[in-house]
Design a protein around this motif. Structure first.
Motif, short mmCIF file in Angstrom:
data_model
loop_
_atom_site.label_atom_id
_atom_site.label_comp_id
_atom_site.label_asym_id
_atom_site.label_seq_id
_atom_site.Cartn_x
_atom_site.Cartn_y
_atom_site.Cartn_z
N ALA A 14 1.02 -1.15 -0.14
CA ALA A 14 0.12 0.11 -0.11
C ALA A 14 0.90 1.23 -0.09
CB ALA A 14 -1.06 -0.23 1.17
N ALA A 15 2.21 1.15 0.60
CA ALA A 15 2.89 2.31 0.70
C ALA A 15 3.59 2.63 -0.76
CB ALA A 15 3.99 2.11 1.51
N THR A 16 3.58 1.83 -1.91
CA THR A 16 4.08 2.13 -3.16
C THR A 16 3.26 2.09 -4.13
OG1 THR A 16 4.87 -0.05 -3.18
CG2 THR A 16 6.31 1.49 -2.29
N TRP A 17 1.82 1.32 -3.94
CA TRP A 17 0.96 1.19 -4.78
C TRP A 17 -0.48 1.82 -4.58
CZ3 TRP A 17 -3.26 -2.47 -6.09
CH2 TRP A 17 -3.47 -2.52 -7.67
N TYR A 23 -7.75 -3.09 -4.93
CA TYR A 23 -7.52 -4.30 -4.97
C TYR A 23 -8.24 -5.29 -3.74
CZ TYR A 23 -4.37 -8.33 -3.74
OH TYR A 23 -3.99 -9.69 -3.48
N ASP A 24 -8.22 -4.62 -2.33
CA ASP A 24 -8.90 -5.35 -1.63
C ASP A 24 -10.48 -5.43 -1.61
OD1 ASP A 24 -6.82 -5.89 0.05
OD2 ASP A 24 -6.65 -3.65 1.01
N ARG A 25 -10.95 -4.42 -2.37
CA ARG A 25 -12.59 -4.36 -2.65
C ARG A 25 -12.76 -5.24 -3.70
NH1 ARG A 25 -11.93 1.51 -2.06
NH2 ARG A 25 -11.72 2.07 -4.22
N ILE A 26 -11.73 -5.32 -4.78
CA ILE A 26 -12.01 -6.29 -5.79
C ILE A 26 -11.95 -7.84 -5.39
CG2 ILE A 26 -11.09 -7.52 -7.79
CD1 ILE A 26 -10.24 -4.73 -8.86
N ALA A 109 0.45 5.64 -19.32
CA ALA A 109 0.48 4.32 -20.11
C ALA A 109 0.75 3.31 -18.73
CB ALA A 109 1.89 3.89 -20.72
N SER A 110 1.45 3.74 -17.59
CA SER A 110 1.65 2.61 -16.59
C SER A 110 0.24 2.46 -15.81
CB SER A 110 2.44 3.40 -15.75
OG SER A 110 1.97 4.76 -15.06
N ASP A 111 -0.84 3.18 -16.32
CA ASP A 111 -2.13 2.93 -15.46
C ASP A 111 -3.03 2.55 -16.42
OD1 ASP A 111 -1.77 3.29 -12.84
OD2 ASP A 111 -2.05 5.43 -12.82
N ARG A 112 -2.76 2.07 -17.43
CA ARG A 112 -3.94 1.42 -18.65
C ARG A 112 -4.28 0.15 -18.21
NH1 ARG A 112 -5.40 4.21 -22.67
NH2 ARG A 112 -4.02 6.05 -23.51
N CYS A 142 4.00 -12.03 -13.76
CA CYS A 142 2.85 -11.72 -12.80
C CYS A 142 3.15 -10.29 -12.03
CB CYS A 142 2.62 -12.98 -11.74
SG CYS A 142 2.28 -14.35 -12.56
N ALA A 143 2.36 -9.38 -11.94
CA ALA A 143 2.55 -8.37 -11.24
C ALA A 143 2.26 -8.57 -9.74
CB ALA A 143 1.67 -7.24 -11.78
N PRO A 144 2.50 -7.84 -8.86
CA PRO A 144 2.13 -8.27 -7.31
C PRO A 144 0.75 -8.25 -6.99
CG PRO A 144 4.12 -6.56 -7.42
CD PRO A 144 3.40 -6.80 -8.75
N GLN A 145 0.18 -7.49 -7.96
CA GLN A 145 -1.56 -7.43 -7.70
C GLN A 145 -2.43 -8.29 -8.58
OE1 GLN A 145 0.46 -4.89 -9.08
NE2 GLN A 145 -0.36 -3.80 -10.44
N ASP A 146 -1.80 -9.08 -9.38
CA ASP A 146 -2.30 -10.20 -10.19
C ASP A 146 -2.91 -11.16 -9.27
OD1 ASP A 146 -1.84 -8.46 -12.28
OD2 ASP A 146 -0.60 -9.64 -13.27
#
Length: 308
Positions: A14-17, A23-26, A109-112, A142-146
């Motif tokens: 949460a500190a960097t993303w 993510y938690d709500r999903i 682009a980083s947020d698409r 895999c990204a950390p949130q995937d």
């Protein structure tokens, strides 16, 4: 070479993303989805011994329905309309196959793409008694949130009716990939170089279509690499799920009932296996309505065998 057992991270930092609350709500919405799931699909007139064949033809349709239902739960994962430009999109031949993304102009682009879900369906009465899909994506893709999400499903009338979703299996996609490789290299009896895994050349999340993002085993004569259920990562989930009653009988007994008749064994073998199943049910103290249902299903499947 020493292979270190992987550990879950608990999700993105949460500190960097800045999307951690999303993510938690999903994750919460995925757990809530079975009670809100609707589909126009309905199955009728199929032989009980042909139920095993449903997983493949219906799997893609159910997975698409899951994506549509997830978008319809926007009030759960985007209650303040912060992500109006985004929606879940399912795509073929990419990883992950569901992405929360936008094509709106002006978005960096980083947020698409915010996160991805590798989505799998599992018909719990399928012959294997466990999910048979293969998950071969490299941890580097895999990204950390995937997430890896498996939605078990059954028919609401057990042998017919509309598909209904059951409690999902939700896991960090990267951890699942690391655990798969760890099990392949250390958890089996195959010694030496044959147990090795060749890592994919793609080392970034959300690879483009056509990219080589799958890890591959050096040797896999049985074609079992990627069968994530065999890596032991789903053991507790599967055990709990298969104990869940369908019309008064645990799902595991429905699966075993149908498999007895679908294997083409002779009458004596059928009777012996049914007797063994009955003893097992008595040991698990299936009684009352469940016992009556057990008797009816046993008689009905015997009748099915005679008519065939």
């Amino acid at each position: 070479m020493t292979v270190t057992e992987p550990l879950r991270t608990g999700g993105p930092d949460a500190a960097t993303w800045r999307h951690r609350k999303l993510y938690d709500r999903i994750c919460d919405a995925l757990h809530a989805l079975p009670t809100r799931f609707h589909t126009s699909l309905r199955i009728a007139g199929i032989s009980a011994t042909d139920l095993f064949t449903l997983n493949t033809p219906l799997g893609a349709a159910i997975e698409q329905s899951v994506v549509e239902s997830l978008n319809n739960l926007r009030e759960l994962w985007d209650p303040d309309d912060e992500y109006q430009l985004y929606s879940f999109v399912r795509q073929a031949q990419v990883f992950p196959d569901v992405r929360l993304q936008t094509s709106a102009p002006g978005v960096d682009a980083s947020d698409r793409i915010i996160l991805g879900i590798e989505l799998k369906g599992w018909f719990i009465l399928a012959k294997e008694g466990e999910p048979s899909f293969r998950y071969k994506a490299s941890p580097l893709a895999c990204a950390p949130q995937d997430l890896l999400v498996v939605f078990p499903w059954a028919l609401d009338e057990v042998l017919s009716g509309s598909p209904k979703l059951l409690r999902p299996f939700i896991e960090e996609a990267r951890f699942a990939a690391e655990q798969r490789n760890y099990y392949w290299e250390t958890g089996r009896r195959t010694p030496g170089p044959a147990a090795s895994v060749t890592r994919a050349t793609t080392a970034t999340p959300y690879p483009a279509k056509g990219s080589k993002f799958n890890d591959e085993p050096v040797s896999d004569q049985g074609k079992n690499f990627g069968r994530i259920a065999r890596s032991r990562i789903m053991d507790e989930f599967i055990s709990t799920l298969m104990a869940q009653p369908l019309s008064g009988i645990p799902a595991s007994y429905w699966q075993k009932f149908i498999s007895i008749f679908a294997e083409g064994v002779d009458d004596k073998q059928v009777e012996r296996r049914l007797a063994d199943l009955r003893k097992a049910a008595e040991l698990e103290k299936i009684s009352g309505r469940g016992s009556e249902a057990f008797d009816k299903i046993e008689a009905g499947l015997r009748d099915l065998l005679v008519r065939q």
